[in-house]
Scaffold this active site. Sequence first.
Site, PDB file in Angstrom:
ATOM      1  N   TYR A  52      64.436 118.747  -1.877  1.00  0.00           N
ATOM      2  CA  TYR A  52      64.282 117.916  -0.689  1.00  0.00           C
ATOM      3  C   TYR A  52      64.699 118.710   0.544  1.00  0.00           C
ATOM      4  O   TYR A  52      65.864 119.100   0.693  1.00  0.00           O
ATOM      5  CB  TYR A  52      65.129 116.647  -0.768  1.00  0.00           C
ATOM      6  CG  TYR A  52      64.796 115.702  -1.898  1.00  0.00           C
ATOM      7  CD1 TYR A  52      63.610 115.796  -2.609  1.00  0.00           C
ATOM      8  CD2 TYR A  52      65.685 114.695  -2.252  1.00  0.00           C
ATOM      9  CE1 TYR A  52      63.314 114.917  -3.639  1.00  0.00           C
ATOM     10  CE2 TYR A  52      65.399 113.811  -3.277  1.00  0.00           C
ATOM     11  CZ  TYR A  52      64.211 113.927  -3.969  1.00  0.00           C
ATOM     12  OH  TYR A  52      63.939 113.053  -4.995  1.00  0.00           O
ATOM     13  N   PRO A 200      60.872 102.117  -5.544  1.00  0.00           N
ATOM     14  CA  PRO A 200      60.733 100.737  -6.021  1.00  0.00           C
ATOM     15  C   PRO A 200      60.000  99.841  -5.036  1.00  0.00           C
ATOM     16  O   PRO A 200      59.565  98.746  -5.416  1.00  0.00           O
ATOM     17  CB  PRO A 200      62.191 100.291  -6.192  1.00  0.00           C
ATOM     18  CG  PRO A 200      62.945 101.104  -5.188  1.00  0.00           C
ATOM     19  CD  PRO A 200      62.278 102.448  -5.198  1.00  0.00           C
ATOM     20  N   LEU A 201      59.864 100.300  -3.795  1.00  0.00           N
ATOM     21  CA  LEU A 201      59.145  99.527  -2.781  1.00  0.00           C
ATOM     22  C   LEU A 201      57.728 100.075  -2.575  1.00  0.00           C
ATOM     23  O   LEU A 201      57.085  99.781  -1.571  1.00  0.00           O
ATOM     24  CB  LEU A 201      59.908  99.533  -1.452  1.00  0.00           C
ATOM     25  CG  LEU A 201      61.393  99.149  -1.536  1.00  0.00           C
ATOM     26  CD1 LEU A 201      62.019  99.132  -0.152  1.00  0.00           C
ATOM     27  CD2 LEU A 201      61.574  97.802  -2.231  1.00  0.00           C
ATOM     28  N   ARG A 203      56.724 103.148  -1.981  1.00  0.00           N
ATOM     29  CA  ARG A 203      56.686 104.051  -0.832  1.00  0.00           C
ATOM     30  C   ARG A 203      56.365 103.293   0.454  1.00  0.00           C
ATOM     31  O   ARG A 203      55.660 103.788   1.337  1.00  0.00           O
ATOM     32  CB  ARG A 203      55.695 105.190  -1.067  1.00  0.00           C
ATOM     33  CG  ARG A 203      55.990 106.013  -2.307  1.00  0.00           C
ATOM     34  CD  ARG A 203      55.050 107.188  -2.464  1.00  0.00           C
ATOM     35  NE  ARG A 203      55.214 107.820  -3.775  1.00  0.00           N
ATOM     36  CZ  ARG A 203      56.122 108.739  -4.073  1.00  0.00           C
ATOM     37  NH1 ARG A 203      56.950 109.137  -3.132  1.00  0.00           N
ATOM     38  NH2 ARG A 203      56.206 109.252  -5.278  1.00  0.00           N
ATOM     39  N   PHE A 205      54.546 100.647   0.764  1.00  0.00           N
ATOM     40  CA  PHE A 205      53.291  99.904   0.706  1.00  0.00           C
ATOM     41  C   PHE A 205      53.525  98.418   0.444  1.00  0.00           C
ATOM     42  O   PHE A 205      52.796  97.565   0.967  1.00  0.00           O
ATOM     43  CB  PHE A 205      52.392 100.499  -0.380  1.00  0.00           C
ATOM     44  CG  PHE A 205      51.117  99.749  -0.597  1.00  0.00           C
ATOM     45  CD1 PHE A 205      50.005 100.021   0.183  1.00  0.00           C
ATOM     46  CD2 PHE A 205      51.011  98.762  -1.568  1.00  0.00           C
ATOM     47  CE1 PHE A 205      48.818  99.323  -0.003  1.00  0.00           C
ATOM     48  CE2 PHE A 205      49.838  98.063  -1.763  1.00  0.00           C
ATOM     49  CZ  PHE A 205      48.734  98.342  -0.980  1.00  0.00           C
TER      50      PHE A 205
END
Length: 330
Positions: A52, A200-201, A203, A205
């Site tokens: 990252y 979990p969301l 990304r 969307f």
Amino acid sequence: MTELAGLEVGEQGFGGMALAEVYGPTDEASALATLHHALDAGIRLIDTADVYGAGSNERLVGRVLRERRDEVVLATKFGFLRDPAPGGPRFRGDPAYVREAVQGSLGRLGVERIELYYYHRVDPRVPIEETVGALAELVAEGVVERIGLSEVTAAELERAHAVHPITAVQSEWSIWSRDVETAVIPTAARLGVGFVAYSPLGRGFLVSPVTQLPEGDLRRNFPRFDAERLAANAPIGETVRAVAEAEGITPAQLALAWLGEQGRALGVDVVPIPSTRRPERIDENLAASGIRLSAAALAALEPLGARVAGDRARHVGDISQGRERTEAAG
């Protein structure tokens, strides 16, 4: 307090990837404030990786650790090459690299031990038993407390766990990414391995409409986010947001509560690690704790995963979804 194979981590962790420049530019002061807010709000598990920001995310987390080490269960990852040669391997899992990678992470983080050290992606050139054997040596030496695996198939998890106990599998899991439910999660449940759900969301969307992505946004690399598939997938997001409104909660809370329901139904301890740059989103996400969804909500969400257009990765063989297809094909 949720546990991953005995490691106390809390009901949610914090995914550090958004604080690197993967969804566009960020700034260090705001990133540090977000991390501190996560700890102030009660989050314990901070998840990062050496890839990252080409190591910058670990250094950022390290700045927080200098002040608040005792408050953090630290997770980081290795195996993704930051600067792969054109056409060359993108992952490394050989024992020599395991040692090289962990020393790099320890230095950037400014710590002597990593609580949960993940093999980020499987190197197809190296038997997973060799990689986990090298990680087991780090555990014996006290450099690493526990071993995790990211985006492994059920068969790979079995083989790895036979070498050394695996604490957690980390893979994408959400209302619109459910391929791991076929084999990986049942295997994890049987072996007593915890599951850490990234994205979990969806990304973002599932939380708000995504119609156009700015330059530099990582989501441009994922098939389901290209213009044609985004349009095809739009009704999925609309359904999630409509169900959330009917339940009297936010879409993010709905998505996180759904994961909790799925974990209970499938018998696996699941800890989502939503990533955000906004402290108020952390508070919103944590408010999902304890929410139980109605039978009507669960029924409305159940078919959505099968309606998604596009794989969840461009190089699908890099993730469990693609390799399990190959395994199933014989």
